[in-house]
Write a protein that holds these residues in place. Structure first.
Motif, PDB file in Angstrom:
ATOM      1  N   PRO A  35     -16.142  44.766 -12.475  1.00  0.00           N
ATOM      2  CA  PRO A  35     -16.826  43.528 -12.865  1.00  0.00           C
ATOM      3  C   PRO A  35     -16.423  42.358 -11.973  1.00  0.00           C
ATOM      4  O   PRO A  35     -15.289  42.308 -11.484  1.00  0.00           O
ATOM      5  CB  PRO A  35     -16.350  43.292 -14.301  1.00  0.00           C
ATOM      6  N   SER A  37     -17.522  39.095 -13.057  1.00  0.00           N
ATOM      7  CA  SER A  37     -17.462  37.949 -13.966  1.00  0.00           C
ATOM      8  C   SER A  37     -17.044  38.400 -15.364  1.00  0.00           C
ATOM      9  O   SER A  37     -17.376  39.506 -15.798  1.00  0.00           O
ATOM     10  CB  SER A  37     -18.817  37.249 -14.027  1.00  0.00           C
ATOM     11  N   ILE A  38     -16.308  37.516 -16.049  1.00  0.00           N
ATOM     12  CA  ILE A  38     -15.823  37.830 -17.403  1.00  0.00           C
ATOM     13  C   ILE A  38     -16.244  36.718 -18.360  1.00  0.00           C
ATOM     14  O   ILE A  38     -16.004  35.538 -18.097  1.00  0.00           O
ATOM     15  CB  ILE A  38     -14.290  38.002 -17.435  1.00  0.00           C
ATOM     16  N   LEU A  64      -7.351  34.371 -15.697  1.00  0.00           N
ATOM     17  CA  LEU A  64      -8.347  35.328 -15.200  1.00  0.00           C
ATOM     18  C   LEU A  64      -8.999  34.833 -13.918  1.00  0.00           C
ATOM     19  O   LEU A  64      -9.329  35.625 -13.030  1.00  0.00           O
ATOM     20  CB  LEU A  64      -9.409  35.587 -16.279  1.00  0.00           C
ATOM     21  N   TYR A  69     -11.530  36.506 -10.794  1.00  0.00           N
ATOM     22  CA  TYR A  69     -12.813  36.676 -11.482  1.00  0.00           C
ATOM     23  C   TYR A  69     -13.538  35.350 -11.654  1.00  0.00           C
ATOM     24  O   TYR A  69     -12.904  34.299 -11.714  1.00  0.00           O
ATOM     25  CB  TYR A  69     -12.596  37.311 -12.871  1.00  0.00           C
ATOM     26  N   VAL A  71     -14.890  33.245 -14.324  1.00  0.00           N
ATOM     27  CA  VAL A  71     -14.718  33.190 -15.774  1.00  0.00           C
ATOM     28  C   VAL A  71     -15.722  32.182 -16.313  1.00  0.00           C
ATOM     29  O   VAL A  71     -15.748  31.027 -15.868  1.00  0.00           O
ATOM     30  CB  VAL A  71     -13.288  32.744 -16.149  1.00  0.00           C
ATOM     31  N   ALA A 106     -23.246  38.118 -17.855  1.00  0.00           N
ATOM     32  CA  ALA A 106     -21.859  38.500 -17.581  1.00  0.00           C
ATOM     33  C   ALA A 106     -21.730  39.988 -17.280  1.00  0.00           C
ATOM     34  O   ALA A 106     -22.454  40.803 -17.831  1.00  0.00           O
ATOM     35  CB  ALA A 106     -20.983  38.147 -18.775  1.00  0.00           C
ATOM     36  N   ALA A 108     -18.685  41.556 -17.693  1.00  0.00           N
ATOM     37  CA  ALA A 108     -17.729  42.075 -18.670  1.00  0.00           C
ATOM     38  C   ALA A 108     -17.500  41.025 -19.748  1.00  0.00           C
ATOM     39  O   ALA A 108     -17.712  39.828 -19.527  1.00  0.00           O
ATOM     40  CB  ALA A 108     -16.413  42.422 -17.992  1.00  0.00           C
ATOM     41  N   LEU A 110     -14.727  39.701 -22.794  1.00  0.00           N
ATOM     42  CA  LEU A 110     -13.359  39.789 -23.328  1.00  0.00           C
ATOM     43  C   LEU A 110     -13.346  39.332 -24.785  1.00  0.00           C
ATOM     44  O   LEU A 110     -13.720  38.200 -25.097  1.00  0.00           O
ATOM     45  CB  LEU A 110     -12.401  38.927 -22.493  1.00  0.00           C
ATOM     46  N   ILE A 136     -11.480  44.245 -23.159  1.00  0.00           N
ATOM     47  CA  ILE A 136     -12.565  43.930 -22.216  1.00  0.00           C
ATOM     48  C   ILE A 136     -13.539  45.102 -22.247  1.00  0.00           C
ATOM     49  O   ILE A 136     -13.130  46.263 -22.125  1.00  0.00           O
ATOM     50  CB  ILE A 136     -12.037  43.735 -20.774  1.00  0.00           C
ATOM     51  N   ASN A 138     -17.581  46.562 -20.870  1.00  0.00           N
ATOM     52  CA  ASN A 138     -18.662  46.311 -19.908  1.00  0.00           C
ATOM     53  C   ASN A 138     -19.898  45.829 -20.674  1.00  0.00           C
ATOM     54  O   ASN A 138     -19.822  45.601 -21.899  1.00  0.00           O
ATOM     55  CB  ASN A 138     -18.939  47.552 -19.053  1.00  0.00           C
TER      56      ASN A 138
END
Lengths: 221, 113
Positions: A35, A37-38, A64, A69, A71, A106, A108, A110, A136, A138
């Protein structure tokens, strides 16, 4: 017939290899998903401490982001979900993953839950015990990374030489803690243990300087 | 001599720390937490974010992910849609991953104006 048997044996042998390699890499699904982006959802807070969830939420973007990433802005995400009528973090977590992922675009998601958060005031020191869960997934809800982090935290009262100094500093730090528990240092520590200073830590994201090198190294052997 | 060595060692430590950081986040973590605890501190959060982002832009540094959008959302809370849109645009320009969301937000806000 002999050829056929050889073929079957080979197939079994190869399948065995493939299975082993997947089993040997505990982050195989993460490595396959990569991934960029989270989306950090509002934190479900099952503790009696009203600020526990906010403290975890506000200390995740920097950790993060520095890991490489993109975020999603946590306050913006929270506000937009509220505009959709989703004020309770628990209700947000119950939404279909696919809907959330496509709403924000997104890679992923969280999910964090504060299971417990208790502060004990013993003499002049305050100790806080927390139990946090991080998952986390997908875009379709398959788990990529999971940690349960229990932590006992006593604020660092600084380094003083004399016993008297230490007592005074401890008294002050306990007083500060009572007025406003040291949420930020505590959750920074808990988050860092869940993602960085753990065995099989969170892999670096695409903006990390070590991303290329990390994925150039074979993961399963 | 000892002092020189100490200074050299400190510089090394400081520079190695600096090089491991990707972005300058300013006081975002603490300010956002304070805002959740005491909503009347919103202006502090806005002022600190704005100052930090301006400084990073002047120095040619990449802004930390999400910070422009956070600033935009705070302006939206103050019903300043125009400023909100301009900051959502900056997030859009800085971060490709933000574009689907930023595009939706900008479009909806422009339609409302």
């Amino acid at each position: 017939m002999k050829n056929f048997m050889t073929l079957i044996l080979c197939t079994i042998a190869f399948a065995g290899c493939a299975n082993n390699s997947v089993k040997d890499d505990p982050l195989a699904s993460f490595h396959a998903s990569k991934p960029a982006s989270i989306l950090v959802l509002p934190v479900v807070n099952k503790s009696v401490d009203v600020m526990a969830g906010s403290s975890v939420l506000t200390t995740l973007p920097q950790l993060l982001g520095e890991r490489g990433y993109y975020v999603f802005p946590v306050h913006t995400v929270k506000t937009l979900l509220e505009m959709e009528g989703l004020y309770e973090a628990q209700r947000v977590h119950e939404q279909p993953v696919e809907t959330l992922a496509s709403l924000f675009g997104a890679d992923a998601i969280l999910y964090v839950t504060v299971h417990s958060w208790t502060s004990k005031y013993v003499l002049i020191q305050t100790t806080t015990e927390v139990d946090l869960e991080y998952i986390i997934t997908n875009r379709v809800g398959e788990p990529l990374y999971q940690r349960r982090q229990k932590l006992r935290y006593t604020p660092d009262s600084g380094q003083s030489n004399s016993l008297l100094d230490q007592l005074i500093v401890s008294a002050i730090s306990a007083a500060v803690e009572r007025a406003d528990p040291q949420y930020i240092p505590l959750t920074r520590e808990a988050n860092a243990r869940a993602f960085i200073t753990t065995s099989n830590p969170l892999p670096p994201g695409p903006y990390s300087l070590s991303y290329e090198k990390y994925y150039a190294t074979p993961k399963a052997d | 001599m000892r002092n020189t060595l100490l200074i050299a060692a400190s510089c090394l430590i400081i520079s190695s720390c600096a090089s491991t950081r990707l972005y300058n986040w300013g006081s975002y973590e603490q300010d956002l937490f304070n805002y959740y605890e005491r909503p009347e501190t919103q202006e502090v959060l806005i002022a600190e974010l704005e100052e930090n982002l301006q400084k990073q832009a002047q120095q040619g540094n990449k802004p930390a992910p999400g910070l422009y959008a956070e600033l935009a959302t705070l302006y939206l809370e103050k019903n300043d849609t125009g400023t909100a849109i301009s900051y959502y645009r900056k997030e859009y320009d800085a971060w490709p991953e933000s574009r689907p969301l930023m595009q939706k937000l900008i479009k909806n806000l422009e339609a409302d104006q």
